[in-house]
Design a protein around this motif. Structure first.
Motif, PDB file in Angstrom:
ATOM      1  N   PRO A  77       0.834  -1.211   0.000  1.00 16.77           N
ATOM      2  CA  PRO A  77       0.000   0.000   0.000  1.00 16.77           C
ATOM      3  C   PRO A  77       0.869   1.263   0.000  1.00 16.77           C
ATOM      4  CG  PRO A  77      -0.055  -1.100   2.154  1.00 16.77           C
ATOM      5  CD  PRO A  77       0.669  -2.013   1.215  1.00 16.77           C
ATOM      6  N   GLY A  78       0.525   2.203  -0.877  1.00 13.93           N
ATOM      7  CA  GLY A  78       1.202   3.499  -0.867  1.00 13.93           C
ATOM      8  C   GLY A  78       2.590   3.496  -1.467  1.00 13.93           C
ATOM      9  N   GLN A  96      -2.171   7.445   0.660  1.00 13.87           N
ATOM     10  CA  GLN A  96      -2.459   6.098   1.165  1.00 13.87           C
ATOM     11  C   GLN A  96      -1.708   5.766   2.449  1.00 13.87           C
ATOM     12  OE1 GLN A  96      -2.732   2.796  -1.594  1.00 13.87           O
ATOM     13  NE2 GLN A  96      -2.478   4.203  -3.302  1.00 13.87           N
ATOM     14  N   LEU A  97      -0.911   6.731   2.921  1.00 11.93           N
ATOM     15  CA  LEU A  97      -0.082   6.496   4.102  1.00 11.93           C
ATOM     16  C   LEU A  97      -0.388   7.545   5.173  1.00 11.93           C
ATOM     17  CD1 LEU A  97       3.291   5.910   2.215  1.00 11.93           C
ATOM     18  CD2 LEU A  97       1.821   4.132   3.180  1.00 11.93           C
ATOM     19  N   ALA A 150       6.176   0.449   5.241  1.00 13.53           N
ATOM     20  CA  ALA A 150       4.953   0.709   4.476  1.00 13.53           C
ATOM     21  C   ALA A 150       3.733   0.149   5.208  1.00 13.53           C
ATOM     22  CB  ALA A 150       5.061   0.099   3.077  1.00 13.53           C
ATOM     23  N   ASN A 151       3.850  -1.050   5.712  1.00 12.69           N
ATOM     24  CA  ASN A 151       2.704  -1.646   6.429  1.00 12.69           C
ATOM     25  C   ASN A 151       2.401  -0.884   7.708  1.00 12.69           C
ATOM     26  OD1 ASN A 151       1.862  -3.717   4.674  1.00 12.69           O
ATOM     27  ND2 ASN A 151       3.586  -4.992   5.306  1.00 12.69           N
ATOM     28  N   ALA A 168       0.551   2.275   6.566  1.00 17.74           N
ATOM     29  CA  ALA A 168      -0.563   2.123   5.609  1.00 17.74           C
ATOM     30  C   ALA A 168      -1.895   2.504   6.274  1.00 17.74           C
ATOM     31  CB  ALA A 168      -0.614   0.680   5.129  1.00 17.74           C
ATOM     32  N   LYS A 169      -2.679   3.300   5.553  1.00 16.38           N
ATOM     33  CA  LYS A 169      -4.030   3.598   6.049  1.00 16.38           C
ATOM     34  C   LYS A 169      -4.889   2.348   5.973  1.00 16.38           C
ATOM     35  CE  LYS A 169      -4.266   8.536   5.098  1.00 16.38           C
ATOM     36  NZ  LYS A 169      -4.656   9.572   4.100  1.00 16.38           N
TER      37      LYS A 169
END
Ligand SMILES: *Cc1c(COP(=O)(O)O)cnc(C)c1O
Length: 415
Positions: free
Chosen positions: A286-287, A312-313, A406-407, A410-411
């Motif tokens: 994601p993102g 997205q973050l 990233a995880n 992540a939204k």
């Protein structure tokens, strides 16, 4: 899970072992250098090292003609000069590059015009190039950024439609393949750098390939790098027909180049493996958008540049960069400080101190927003070092660190 606590928040660091390193130069270079000195001349025309270096390069690249120079900047200037780029001509190029791409244009008193980029390959968009063509356009100077080939079929089609030359800046793109063909052999000229930061190093240096296969083009290109002297065999033609700088490579550089060139296929294979593996390892996060190499092409990654999508973050690009660094993965937020046309040289339209020449020939100005994709790339990019001496473990830990950060931010978490 404590495992997922970021290092920047006091959690465990993903990378524990230092990145692999190695020696770029060794006994092969030393042997060649000694032989060069024993020739009792370091002049390219009298010695054998530069000639052998170019001969080996031509064989590797499958070209008939190339010329050795003092730098990548010099190679590009030589190609522009040989292509007949002159006062008031426009040359379309990329806003994300080294200034060495632009210097030769301005030394020929021609005017850089910037085309926008593909958002994920970071290379010039053929449609944007075509939109920038005017009756003054003399050449397209394609930058294959970071070992990733630009869309050459489409660019060559634009060039043919408008009858302009194509010069390829391959300073960051050794053994980079576009649909099976080597970048640097597709346009009219291919320009390489052997400065100390490139895939191979001769300290400083460069190469220009002359791709027309026409001997006269080769002679012109050769003369442009040697003060307009034409030295072939026993004859030296010293009549001066136009201004040409002295960009001659020495035998010392040629000697190191011979040994470096032997390592080039391995260097490029390593970098290609690592770069492609990173893309595979971060796919679908994601993102995060990976460094895109189009299907059928081969990248040789001078660096790896991903992009973050802040929408997205829950973090900014700079926060992502800092968190990744804390995991033990050195990285840069962005690449060059700004798109080239935002540099004072272009904003002040000052190629020469105290003058607006050649910009005032056309009244061109350079404004923010000219290349929106290029500007957005620099605002959202994270640049990772790729190096042939890295290990598989280095690459896997790099991937793990990117996934962890990233995880965490992540939204919507990955499934
Ligand atoms: C390094 C580089 C140049 C200039 O090469 P030098 O040998 O430093 O003059 C030109 N273009 C690009 C894209 C480069 O990365």
């Amino acid at each position: 899970m404590s495992q997922d606590k970021l290092a920047i928040d006091g959690g465990p660091k993903t990378k524990t072992k230092p990145f692999g390193t190695g020696k770029r130069f060794g006994l092969d270079e030393a042997k060649e250098l000694l032989e060069a000195l024993e020739q009792n001349t370091l002049f390219y025309h009298f010695g054998q090292k530069v000639k052998t270096f170019l001969g080996n390069f031509n064989e590797l690249y499958g070209v008939n003609y190339s010329v050795a120079t003092t730098s990548g900047t010099a190679s590009i200037h030589v190609a522009l000069g040989a292509a007949g780029v002159t006062v008031g001509d426009e040359v379309i190029t990329s806003p994300i590059t080294d200034q060495g791409t632009l210097i030769g244009i301005l030394y020929q008193n021609a005017i850089p015009v910037f085309a926008d980029l593909d958002p994920h390959t970071y290379n010039m968009d053929p449609q944007s190039i075509e939109a920038r063509i005017t009756p003054r356009t003399k050449a397209i100077l394609v930058v294959h950024l970071a070992g990733n080939p630009a869309d050459m079929d489409a660019i060559m089609a634009v060039a043919r439609r408008h009858n302009v030359k194509v010069i390829e800046d391959c300073a960051q793109s050794y053994l980079t393949k576009y649909k099976g063909r080597l970048a640097g052999t597709i346009g009219d000229y291919g320009c390489f750098s052997t400065n100390d930061f490139k895939h191979i190093s001769t300290g400083d240096g460069g190469i220009v390939t002359v791709n027309s296969g026409d001997e006269q083009d080769y002679l012109t290109t050769h003369a442009f790098a040697d003060k307009n002297f034409k030295r072939f065999g026993d004859t030296v033609q010293k009549e001066l027909h136009y201004v040409a700088p002295n960009y001659r490579m020495t035998e010392l550089q040629g000697a190191v180049g011979i040994a470096q060139l032997k390592k080039l296929p391995w260097i490029c294979a390593q970098r290609r493996k690592f770069g492609d593996r990173i893309s595979e390892g971060i796919a679908g996060l994601p993102g995060i958008a990976s460094h895109k190499v189009e299907e059928g092409n081969e990248g040789t990654y001078w660096f790896y540049m991903l992009r973050v999508d802040e929408s997205q973050l829950t973090c900014t690009r700079n926060e992502f960069s800092k968190a990744l660094a804390a995991e033990g993965i050195p990285n840069g937020a962005g690449y060059i400080p700004a798109v080239m046309y935002m540099q004072p040289l272009f904003q002040k339209r000052q190629a020469y101190l105290g003058s607006h020449f050649p910009f005032d020939l056309t009244g061109i100005t350079y404004e923010e927003g000219l290349c929106p994709n290029a500007e957005a790339i620099l605002q959202t990019a994270i640049r990772l070092t790729v190096n042939e001496f890295h290990t598989d473990q280095d690459v896997e830990e790099t991937i793990r660190a990117i996934r962890k950060v990233a995880n965490h931010f992540a939204k919507v978490p990955a499934v």
